[in-house]
Design an enzyme around this catalytic site. Structure first.
Site, mmCIF file in Angstrom:
data_model
loop_
_atom_site.group_PDB
_atom_site.id
_atom_site.type_symbol
_atom_site.label_atom_id
_atom_site.label_comp_id
_atom_site.label_asym_id
_atom_site.label_seq_id
_atom_site.Cartn_x
_atom_site.Cartn_y
_atom_site.Cartn_z
ATOM 1 N N ASN A 126 0.928 -1.236 -0.141
ATOM 2 C CA ASN A 126 -0.158 -0.130 0.118
ATOM 3 C C ASN A 126 0.921 1.279 -0.027
ATOM 4 O O ASN A 126 1.552 1.359 0.940
ATOM 5 C CB ASN A 126 -0.889 0.033 1.159
ATOM 6 C CG ASN A 126 -1.412 1.114 1.430
ATOM 7 O OD1 ASN A 126 -1.867 2.065 0.546
ATOM 8 N ND2 ASN A 126 -2.039 1.615 2.629
ATOM 9 N N CYS A 134 -4.137 0.231 5.943
ATOM 10 C CA CYS A 134 -3.440 -1.147 5.831
ATOM 11 C C CYS A 134 -3.326 -1.481 7.317
ATOM 12 O O CYS A 134 -3.431 -2.836 7.281
ATOM 13 C CB CYS A 134 -2.371 -1.251 5.098
ATOM 14 S SG CYS A 134 -1.143 -0.014 5.148
ATOM 15 N N GLU A 161 -6.778 5.169 17.267
ATOM 16 C CA GLU A 161 -8.092 5.022 16.694
ATOM 17 C C GLU A 161 -9.259 4.430 17.881
ATOM 18 O O GLU A 161 -10.557 4.570 17.826
ATOM 19 C CB GLU A 161 -8.382 3.999 15.636
ATOM 20 C CG GLU A 161 -7.618 4.953 14.313
ATOM 21 C CD GLU A 161 -7.539 4.013 12.894
ATOM 22 O OE1 GLU A 161 -8.252 2.709 13.168
ATOM 23 O OE2 GLU A 161 -7.072 4.411 12.020
#
Length: 173
Positions: A126, A134, A161
């Protein structure tokens, strides 16, 4: 990978270390931490401190690392990859913040359930890390598996996150 002749770059420092950003006339085509596996040779790309996409990417990444942004809004140019890689990277974009998927589930989501290893290879290549998430792909048993930017960064991104941002970023830096 084949990048457009118009590709330009910029560098900046994040809480997880220096990053190189790259953009073509079509959009953001690269975001790599220094030393990341599969990072292309950027030495021929001119530095562009005033490129609108590069500036926007830097601002959004810094807001993300500060916990003020969960979703990126940037034009992307993923044309450097093969058709299969682009399909995998589009599949990554469908994984929402704070969510995880496995390589097998990602392979099924792009309509190629037998291509788990090839999906893993495409995830590893990626070219737009963090923004094309990813880091949200884990092993089938939920274990943290390879990350081209290093497992400490993957751990920190997932912790960010999940809401434990400041400590996670300090530990991974």
């Amino acid at each position: 990978m084949n990048y457009h002749a118009s590709t330009q770059q910029s560098r900046f420092t994040t809480p997880l270390g220096p990053m190189v950003l790259a953009a073509s006339d079509q959009g953001l085509c690269g975001a790599w931490f220094d030393g990341q596996r599969h990072q292309p040779d950027t030495s021929r790309w001119p530095h562009a401190t005033r490129h609108a996409v590069l500036q926007a990417a830097q601002e959004q990444l810094l807001a993300y690392f500060d916990g003020r942004l969960r979703a990126f809004d940037l034009p992307l140019d993923l044309a450097a990859g093969t058709a299969f890689q682009r399909a995998v990277w589009q599949g990554l974009l469908a994984i929402g913040p704070g969510r995880l998927t496995s390589y097998g589930a990602l392979a099924r989501s792009i309509g190629n359930p037998a291509a788990v290893r090839a999906v893993g290879a495409a995830v590893g290549r990626n070219p737009v890390c963090v923004i094309v998430p990813c880091h949200r792909v884990v092993g089938s048993d939920g274990s943290l598996t390879g990350y081209a930017g290093g497992l400490p960064r993957k751990t920190a991104l997932l912790a960010l996150e999940a809401g434990s941002q400041p400590d996670a970023l300090r530990r991974a830096a």
